[in-house]
Design a protein around this motif. Structure first.
Motif, PDB file in Angstrom:
ATOM      1  N   GLY A 175      23.248 -49.608  61.726  1.00 52.19           N
ATOM      2  CA  GLY A 175      22.150 -50.322  62.366  1.00 52.19           C
ATOM      3  C   GLY A 175      21.083 -49.365  62.861  1.00 52.19           C
ATOM      4  O   GLY A 175      21.050 -48.183  62.494  1.00 52.19           O
ATOM      5  N   THR A 176      20.201 -49.886  63.688  1.00 53.44           N
ATOM      6  CA  THR A 176      19.031 -49.147  64.151  1.00 53.44           C
ATOM      7  C   THR A 176      19.039 -49.045  65.668  1.00 53.44           C
ATOM      8  O   THR A 176      19.290 -50.026  66.368  1.00 53.44           O
ATOM      9  CB  THR A 176      17.736 -49.841  63.683  1.00 53.44           C
ATOM     10  OG1 THR A 176      17.785 -49.992  62.260  1.00 53.44           O
ATOM     11  CG2 THR A 176      16.505 -49.038  64.078  1.00 53.44           C
ATOM     12  N   TRP A 177      18.729 -47.849  66.167  1.00 56.25           N
ATOM     13  CA  TRP A 177      18.706 -47.576  67.608  1.00 56.25           C
ATOM     14  C   TRP A 177      17.278 -47.354  68.077  1.00 56.25           C
ATOM     15  O   TRP A 177      16.456 -46.789  67.356  1.00 56.25           O
ATOM     16  CB  TRP A 177      19.540 -46.328  67.923  1.00 56.25           C
ATOM     17  CG  TRP A 177      20.998 -46.507  67.623  1.00 56.25           C
ATOM     18  CD1 TRP A 177      21.635 -46.204  66.453  1.00 56.25           C
ATOM     19  CD2 TRP A 177      21.987 -47.046  68.493  1.00 56.25           C
ATOM     20  NE1 TRP A 177      22.962 -46.511  66.537  1.00 56.25           N
ATOM     21  CE2 TRP A 177      23.212 -47.042  67.791  1.00 56.25           C
ATOM     22  CE3 TRP A 177      21.965 -47.533  69.808  1.00 56.25           C
ATOM     23  CZ2 TRP A 177      24.396 -47.502  68.353  1.00 56.25           C
ATOM     24  CZ3 TRP A 177      23.145 -47.995  70.369  1.00 56.25           C
ATOM     25  CH2 TRP A 177      24.345 -47.983  69.642  1.00 56.25           C
ATOM     26  N   ARG A 178      16.992 -47.794  69.286  1.00 60.64           N
ATOM     27  CA  ARG A 178      15.684 -47.529  69.883  1.00 60.64           C
ATOM     28  C   ARG A 178      15.815 -47.494  71.399  1.00 60.64           C
ATOM     29  O   ARG A 178      16.784 -48.005  71.981  1.00 60.64           O
ATOM     30  CB  ARG A 178      14.645 -48.584  69.489  1.00 60.64           C
ATOM     31  CG  ARG A 178      14.811 -49.924  70.204  1.00 60.64           C
ATOM     32  CD  ARG A 178      13.699 -50.895  69.841  1.00 60.64           C
ATOM     33  NE  ARG A 178      13.803 -52.146  70.629  1.00 60.64           N
ATOM     34  CZ  ARG A 178      13.028 -53.201  70.462  1.00 60.64           C
ATOM     35  NH1 ARG A 178      12.068 -53.178  69.537  1.00 60.64           N
ATOM     36  NH2 ARG A 178      13.174 -54.279  71.222  1.00 60.64           N
TER      37      ARG A 178
ATOM     38  N   THR B  92      20.453 -54.822  74.178  1.00 61.80           N
ATOM     39  CA  THR B  92      20.611 -53.669  75.055  1.00 61.80           C
ATOM     40  C   THR B  92      22.080 -53.282  75.149  1.00 61.80           C
ATOM     41  O   THR B  92      22.938 -54.119  75.454  1.00 61.80           O
ATOM     42  CB  THR B  92      20.053 -53.960  76.456  1.00 61.80           C
ATOM     43  OG1 THR B  92      18.640 -54.199  76.342  1.00 61.80           O
ATOM     44  CG2 THR B  92      20.289 -52.789  77.404  1.00 61.80           C
ATOM     45  N   VAL B  93      22.367 -52.014  74.884  1.00 61.24           N
ATOM     46  CA  VAL B  93      23.737 -51.493  74.891  1.00 61.24           C
ATOM     47  C   VAL B  93      24.053 -50.815  76.218  1.00 61.24           C
ATOM     48  O   VAL B  93      25.099 -51.008  76.809  1.00 61.24           O
ATOM     49  CB  VAL B  93      23.951 -50.518  73.721  1.00 61.24           C
ATOM     50  CG1 VAL B  93      25.323 -49.851  73.790  1.00 61.24           C
ATOM     51  CG2 VAL B  93      23.761 -51.240  72.396  1.00 61.24           C
ATOM     52  N   LYS B  94      23.113 -50.014  76.700  1.00 63.26           N
ATOM     53  CA  LYS B  94      23.288 -49.309  77.973  1.00 63.26           C
ATOM     54  C   LYS B  94      21.928 -48.834  78.454  1.00 63.26           C
ATOM     55  O   LYS B  94      20.921 -48.984  77.753  1.00 63.26           O
ATOM     56  CB  LYS B  94      24.249 -48.135  77.819  1.00 63.26           C
ATOM     57  CG  LYS B  94      23.768 -47.060  76.865  1.00 63.26           C
ATOM     58  CD  LYS B  94      24.853 -46.046  76.523  1.00 63.26           C
ATOM     59  CE  LYS B  94      25.458 -45.349  77.699  1.00 63.26           C
ATOM     60  NZ  LYS B  94      26.405 -44.281  77.305  1.00 63.26           N
ATOM     61  N   LYS B  95      21.903 -48.273  79.646  1.00 62.90           N
ATOM     62  CA  LYS B  95      20.663 -47.755  80.211  1.00 62.90           C
ATOM     63  C   LYS B  95      20.845 -46.292  80.593  1.00 62.90           C
ATOM     64  O   LYS B  95      21.951 -45.857  80.901  1.00 62.90           O
ATOM     65  CB  LYS B  95      20.232 -48.580  81.429  1.00 62.90           C
ATOM     66  CG  LYS B  95      19.894 -50.023  81.086  1.00 62.90           C
ATOM     67  CD  LYS B  95      19.445 -50.799  82.308  1.00 62.90           C
ATOM     68  CE  LYS B  95      19.113 -52.245  81.926  1.00 62.90           C
ATOM     69  NZ  LYS B  95      18.660 -53.026  83.099  1.00 62.90           N
ATOM     70  N   ALA B  96      19.744 -45.566  80.558  1.00 58.66           N
ATOM     71  CA  ALA B  96      19.753 -44.160  80.935  1.00 58.66           C
ATOM     72  C   ALA B  96      18.486 -43.847  81.720  1.00 58.66           C
ATOM     73  O   ALA B  96      17.482 -44.556  81.601  1.00 58.66           O
ATOM     74  CB  ALA B  96      19.838 -43.271  79.698  1.00 58.66           C
ATOM     75  N   MET B  97      18.541 -42.787  82.519  1.00 57.69           N
ATOM     76  CA  MET B  97      17.376 -42.384  83.305  1.00 57.69           C
ATOM     77  C   MET B  97      16.797 -41.095  82.738  1.00 57.69           C
ATOM     78  O   MET B  97      17.543 -40.158  82.422  1.00 57.69           O
ATOM     79  CB  MET B  97      17.754 -42.194  84.777  1.00 57.69           C
ATOM     80  CG  MET B  97      16.574 -41.820  85.657  1.00 57.69           C
ATOM     81  SD  MET B  97      16.987 -41.791  87.420  1.00 57.69           S
ATOM     82  CE  MET B  97      17.201 -43.546  87.731  1.00 57.69           C
TER      83      MET B  97
ATOM     84  N   SER C  29       8.315 -49.753  73.521  1.00 53.09           N
ATOM     85  CA  SER C  29       9.537 -49.458  72.762  1.00 53.09           C
ATOM     86  C   SER C  29       9.253 -48.364  71.765  1.00 53.09           C
ATOM     87  O   SER C  29       8.148 -48.276  71.203  1.00 53.09           O
ATOM     88  CB  SER C  29      10.021 -50.708  72.015  1.00 53.09           C
ATOM     89  OG  SER C  29      10.455 -51.705  72.899  1.00 53.09           O
ATOM     90  N   SER C  30      10.259 -47.517  71.517  1.00 54.61           N
ATOM     91  CA  SER C  30      10.118 -46.517  70.469  1.00 54.61           C
ATOM     92  C   SER C  30      10.230 -47.190  69.102  1.00 54.61           C
ATOM     93  O   SER C  30      10.577 -48.362  68.995  1.00 54.61           O
ATOM     94  CB  SER C  30      11.222 -45.459  70.617  1.00 54.61           C
ATOM     95  OG  SER C  30      12.487 -46.040  70.275  1.00 54.61           O
ATOM     96  N   THR C  31       9.929 -46.465  68.063  1.00 60.86           N
ATOM     97  CA  THR C  31      10.277 -46.937  66.732  1.00 60.86           C
ATOM     98  C   THR C  31      11.800 -46.904  66.616  1.00 60.86           C
ATOM     99  O   THR C  31      12.496 -46.356  67.484  1.00 60.86           O
ATOM    100  CB  THR C  31       9.655 -46.035  65.660  1.00 60.86           C
ATOM    101  OG1 THR C  31      10.114 -44.686  65.877  1.00 60.86           O
ATOM    102  CG2 THR C  31       8.135 -46.065  65.733  1.00 60.86           C
ATOM    103  N   GLY C  32      12.345 -47.485  65.572  1.00 61.73           N
ATOM    104  CA  GLY C  32      13.793 -47.495  65.389  1.00 61.73           C
ATOM    105  C   GLY C  32      14.281 -46.332  64.533  1.00 61.73           C
ATOM    106  O   GLY C  32      13.582 -45.870  63.631  1.00 61.73           O
TER     107      GLY C  32
ATOM    108  N   LYS D 167      20.136 -52.725  66.938  1.00 63.92           N
ATOM    109  CA  LYS D 167      19.995 -53.860  66.024  1.00 63.92           C
ATOM    110  C   LYS D 167      20.914 -53.614  64.843  1.00 63.92           C
ATOM    111  O   LYS D 167      20.702 -52.691  64.042  1.00 63.92           O
ATOM    112  CB  LYS D 167      18.547 -54.026  65.560  1.00 63.92           C
ATOM    113  CG  LYS D 167      18.338 -55.227  64.650  1.00 63.92           C
ATOM    114  CD  LYS D 167      16.867 -55.457  64.352  1.00 63.92           C
ATOM    115  CE  LYS D 167      16.275 -54.349  63.510  1.00 63.92           C
ATOM    116  NZ  LYS D 167      14.876 -54.644  63.106  1.00 63.92           N
ATOM    117  N   ALA D 168      21.957 -54.417  64.739  1.00 63.14           N
ATOM    118  CA  ALA D 168      22.921 -54.244  63.655  1.00 63.14           C
ATOM    119  C   ALA D 168      22.263 -54.505  62.309  1.00 63.14           C
ATOM    120  O   ALA D 168      21.306 -55.278  62.193  1.00 63.14           O
ATOM    121  CB  ALA D 168      24.104 -55.190  63.864  1.00 63.14           C
ATOM    122  N   ALA D 169      22.786 -53.864  61.280  1.00 67.32           N
ATOM    123  CA  ALA D 169      22.264 -54.068  59.928  1.00 67.32           C
ATOM    124  C   ALA D 169      22.319 -55.555  59.581  1.00 67.32           C
ATOM    125  O   ALA D 169      23.360 -56.201  59.736  1.00 67.32           O
ATOM    126  CB  ALA D 169      23.077 -53.255  58.930  1.00 67.32           C
TER     127      ALA D 169
END
Length: 259
Positions: free
Chosen positions: A234-237, A212-217, A250-253, A203-205
């Motif tokens: 910005g904020t990542w989660r 969604t930017v990408k996915k991981a396992m 969802s995690s916190t940011g 989430k950009a400032a």
């Protein structure tokens, strides 16, 4: 929570406790009761952790001119609606709110209490349940209806996040890690949930929503790790969208300033 579980049903200020779901006595007539407009948890999955008792709201209508001793109630079941397994430790049902006095129509609110610490509750209880409606009538009879309404019961998940370094220079690499765990109802602990595809979101400032930017396992211990380029503050989660037996979370940011 099993056929041997004791269920407390409270209605109109009176309480009665019984074991399992009683069968219709020999010679007792069933019928003369109709249930409708059944809603349990607003149609959403019932997500349960490892310690906290969950309260599940329900609403329904009952139409009958017969006298009843206690109930009515709606409840999740597996097997058969009147003799199978049920999924509640106690039920609280409101008094009748008259909808149509001439036709005998009442509206009810209900609260189902589910305690994951009950000895009959375990991981095998995750999945699809069905919904039944029941009322105990005068004269030791009862009426049970299968409402053919599926309910999804899911094990709660937890997700954490850490994005570093903070702050970071534009164009440099940000490493985002995390952990996804799932409730184990047998051990009453959260354990690493491996092999899960989890979405990394940003989430950009100044923005109001995540993308969604990408996915991981996750690896076998539930650990998440990936890298992205620093393009702006910005904020990542992390967000896990769940599956038929596990809840979404969802995690916190974690905010990162890009300079």
């Amino acid at each position: 929570m099993g056929k041997t579980m004791r269920n407390a049903m409270v209605a109109g200020g009176a309480a009665i406790v019984f074991t399992g779901m009683a069968a219709v006595p020999a010679g007792a007539a069933e019928g003369g009761v109709a249930f409708g407009r059944v809603s349990v948890n607003g149609g959403k999955p019932i997500v349960i952790g490892v310690k906290e008792e969950v309260v599940v709201p329900a609403t329904f209508r009952m139409t009958t001119k017969l006298r009843y001793d206690f109930g009515p109630t709606v409840y999740p079941y597996r097997g058969k609606p009147d003799t199978g397994d049920t999924l509640h430790s106690s039920v609280v049902t409101s008094d009748c709110k008259v909808v149509d006095k001439a036709q005998g129509v009442c509206g009810f609110k209900e609260w189902l209490y589910i305690d994951p610490r009950n000895h009959d509750f375990g991981n095998e209880d995750a999945g699809t349940w069905r919904t039944a409606a029941q009322v105990f009538l005068a004269g030791d009879a009862h009426d049970t209806d299968d409402k053919a309404l599926p309910l999804q019961v899911k094990r709660a998940t937890r997700v954490t996040v850490n994005a570093s370094p903070e702050p970071v220079a534009r164009g440099k690499t940000i490493t985002v890690t995390g952990l996804v765990t799932r409730a184990n109802w047998d051990t009453h602990t959260y354990q690493g949930y491996g092999g899960r595809t989890v979405s990394l979101q940003f989430k950009a400032a100044g923005a109001s929503s995540y993308t969604t930017v990408k996915k991981a396992m996750s690896n076998r211990t539930g650990t998440l790790r990936t890298t992205v380029k620093a393009t702006g503050s910005g904020t990542w989660r992390w967000t896990y969208y769940g599956n038929p037996t596990s809840g979404a979370k969802s995690s916190t940011g974690d905010q990162v300033t890009v300079r």
